[in-house]
Design a protein around this motif. Structure first.
Motif, PDB file in Angstrom:
ATOM      1  N   GLU A 172       5.808  -0.645   2.864  1.00 42.52           N
ATOM      2  CA  GLU A 172       6.121  -0.423   1.451  1.00 42.52           C
ATOM      3  C   GLU A 172       5.258   0.686   0.868  1.00 42.52           C
ATOM      4  O   GLU A 172       5.736   1.507   0.068  1.00 42.52           O
ATOM      5  CB  GLU A 172       5.930  -1.720   0.666  1.00 42.52           C
ATOM      6  N   ASN A 173       3.992   0.731   1.244  1.00 41.01           N
ATOM      7  CA  ASN A 173       3.110   1.776   0.721  1.00 41.01           C
ATOM      8  C   ASN A 173       3.606   3.159   1.117  1.00 41.01           C
ATOM      9  O   ASN A 173       3.619   4.088   0.298  1.00 41.01           O
ATOM     10  CB  ASN A 173       1.680   1.571   1.227  1.00 41.01           C
ATOM     11  N   ARG A 188       6.735   4.063  -0.872  1.00 42.57           N
ATOM     12  CA  ARG A 188       6.407   4.447  -2.258  1.00 42.57           C
ATOM     13  C   ARG A 188       5.742   5.819  -2.315  1.00 42.57           C
ATOM     14  O   ARG A 188       5.989   6.603  -3.237  1.00 42.57           O
ATOM     15  CB  ARG A 188       5.513   3.379  -2.892  1.00 42.57           C
ATOM     16  N   HIS A 217       8.409   8.438  -1.925  1.00 41.92           N
ATOM     17  CA  HIS A 217       9.150   8.563  -3.187  1.00 41.92           C
ATOM     18  C   HIS A 217       8.345   9.360  -4.209  1.00 41.92           C
ATOM     19  O   HIS A 217       8.885  10.242  -4.898  1.00 41.92           O
ATOM     20  CB  HIS A 217       9.462   7.173  -3.744  1.00 41.92           C
ATOM     21  N   ARG A 218       7.053   9.069  -4.294  1.00 41.00           N
ATOM     22  CA  ARG A 218       6.187   9.812  -5.223  1.00 41.00           C
ATOM     23  C   ARG A 218       6.212  11.301  -4.904  1.00 41.00           C
ATOM     24  O   ARG A 218       6.362  12.150  -5.793  1.00 41.00           O
ATOM     25  CB  ARG A 218       4.756   9.280  -5.100  1.00 41.00           C
ATOM     26  N   GLY A 221       6.978   6.715  -7.304  1.00 46.01           N
ATOM     27  CA  GLY A 221       6.268   5.816  -6.411  1.00 46.01           C
ATOM     28  C   GLY A 221       6.222   4.371  -6.863  1.00 46.01           C
ATOM     29  O   GLY A 221       5.500   3.570  -6.280  1.00 46.01           O
ATOM     30  N   ALA A 222       7.013   4.012  -7.884  1.00 45.54           N
ATOM     31  CA  ALA A 222       7.008   2.639  -8.387  1.00 45.54           C
ATOM     32  C   ALA A 222       8.426   2.082  -8.348  1.00 45.54           C
ATOM     33  O   ALA A 222       9.394   2.792  -8.644  1.00 45.54           O
ATOM     34  CB  ALA A 222       6.478   2.590  -9.821  1.00 45.54           C
ATOM     35  N   TYR A 223       8.551   0.814  -8.006  1.00 45.73           N
ATOM     36  CA  TYR A 223       9.864   0.184  -8.018  1.00 45.73           C
ATOM     37  C   TYR A 223      10.432   0.183  -9.433  1.00 45.73           C
ATOM     38  O   TYR A 223       9.695   0.220 -10.427  1.00 45.73           O
ATOM     39  CB  TYR A 223       9.785  -1.244  -7.492  1.00 45.73           C
ATOM     40  N   PHE A 249      14.265   2.142  -6.395  1.00 45.38           N
ATOM     41  CA  PHE A 249      13.592   3.027  -7.356  1.00 45.38           C
ATOM     42  C   PHE A 249      14.543   3.402  -8.481  1.00 45.38           C
ATOM     43  O   PHE A 249      15.765   3.364  -8.326  1.00 45.38           O
ATOM     44  CB  PHE A 249      13.066   4.275  -6.645  1.00 45.38           C
TER      45      PHE A 249
END
Length: 349
Positions: free
Chosen positions: A107-108, A111, A114-115, A129-131, A199
């Protein structure tokens, strides 16, 4: 948890997996081109991947505009959202190509990817980087931009963290147990990831980044040299149809994985076939063309075009000699002449 017990391993699926794996095994022999030739293939594929993946989500930049933008990434200031998305996608893809062996599916890491994917997108700063914190059901719109209905409902913000934890745990356990072929496991991961839509934005682009990452980690090391994203863009209607057909059943007792898995494996088959054809073409060119002609072709692949004056600078050869090489490349179907006189330039056929 994913209910994979309803997967039907049809003869078509077996045939597709066998062909893709055969190419995977043959890549060691096919990939014996000189490093600069492989570099040229990867450069073209990267441009295609970035252009296609961002256009699937609404970008309007052509591959040539993408290539021009990437040649100036050091400016780190982009005026339009299309440019911001291309810049972020390019940097994430480069990271994946360079360090895929160190990017386990966690998961890290998801994220962080995504960030970085949205690093240049001004309006996305609040959720990088956050759901998601707001619902993001996939909707259909009319030609005026008005919402006319929900295509399918994604996971709620409340359920998203739990479902992502379950999905990643399932995938890593499947790879360890080797119950399913890696291509099937990757296909299931991607379609469920998109059904969750974890996201607020960027899920489609991130799903294609993760597809490349997982394929590389599964040993499909040829993927940087042939664009899967461009295959999907050329079959965009089929892509969305397959997603909808499978995603609408995922939360039922008997999910129908067939539409998506068939599309996914056919896209991988097409990607491998395109690369095989390109490599064979490269080998034919290598044996049939003089070094000056190959230099010209390499430049066109990397920059999209070339003029006779640019070729003089690159090769140090006289204009008259180069014109002979250009004429031969046009006659053999490798290049196409655009324009005339001082404005004339050559592009790939």
């Amino acid at each position: 948890m994913i209910n994979a017990t309803t997967i039907k391993i049809t003869p078509e699926i077996l045939k597709l997996i066998a062909e893709i794996d055969e190419f995977k095994g043959a890549w060691r022999a096919l990939g014996t081109l000189a490093p600069e030739r492989l570099s040229a293939l990867r450069h073209v594929a990267t441009i295609e991947s970035i252009g296609s993946s961002t256009r699937i989500e609404g970008s309007r930049l052509t591959d040539r505009e993408v290539e021009r933008l990437l040649s100036n990434l050091e400016i780190r200031s982009f005026t339009t959202r299309d440019e911001q998305e291309v810049a972020g996608y390019a940097e994430v893809m480069e990271l994946v190509f360079r360090a895929w062996g160190d990017i386990a599916l966690t998961e890290n890491h998801i994220r962080q990817l995504h960030r970085d994917l949205l690093a240049y997108s001004d309006k996305d700063g609040w959720h990088r980087g956050a759901y998601k914190t707001n619902p993001n059901n996939v909707a259909a719109f009319d030609e005026h931009g008005n919402q006319i209905g929900i295509v399918f409902e994604t996971a709620s913000p409340f359920d998203t963290p739990k479902r992502m934890t379950e999905l990643i745990s399932w995938f890593n356990q499947e790879l360890e147990d080797q119950q399913w072929h890696p291509l099937l496991a990757i296909g299931l991961f991607v379609v469920v990831f998109l059904e969750i839509h974890p996201f607020q934005d960027g899920n489609g682009r991130l799903s294609r980044v993760l597809t490349t990452l997982l394929l590389l980690r599964a040993g499909y090391t040829y993927v940087p040299y042939s664009s899967l994203e461009s295959v999907i863009e050329q079959s965009k209607e089929g892509y969305y149809l397959a997603l909808r057909q499978t995603q609408g059943t995922i939360r039922s007792e008997a999910p129908d994985w067939q539409p998506w898995l068939k599309f996914f494996l056919r896209a991988l088959q097409h990607q491998a076939r395109r690369l095989a054809a390109k490599v064979e073409r490269e080998k034919l060119l290598l044996g049939a063309l003089p070094e000056i002609a190959l230099q010209i072709l390499d430049h066109v692949r990397q920059h999209g075009r070339i003029t006779v004056s640019e070729a003089v600078t690159i090769t140090g050869i006289s204009r008259n000699t180069l014109k002979v090489h250009f004429r031969t490349l046009v006659e053999k179907g490798h290049l196409v002449l655009h324009g005339s006189g001082r404005g004339a330039w050559y592009g790939l056929a």
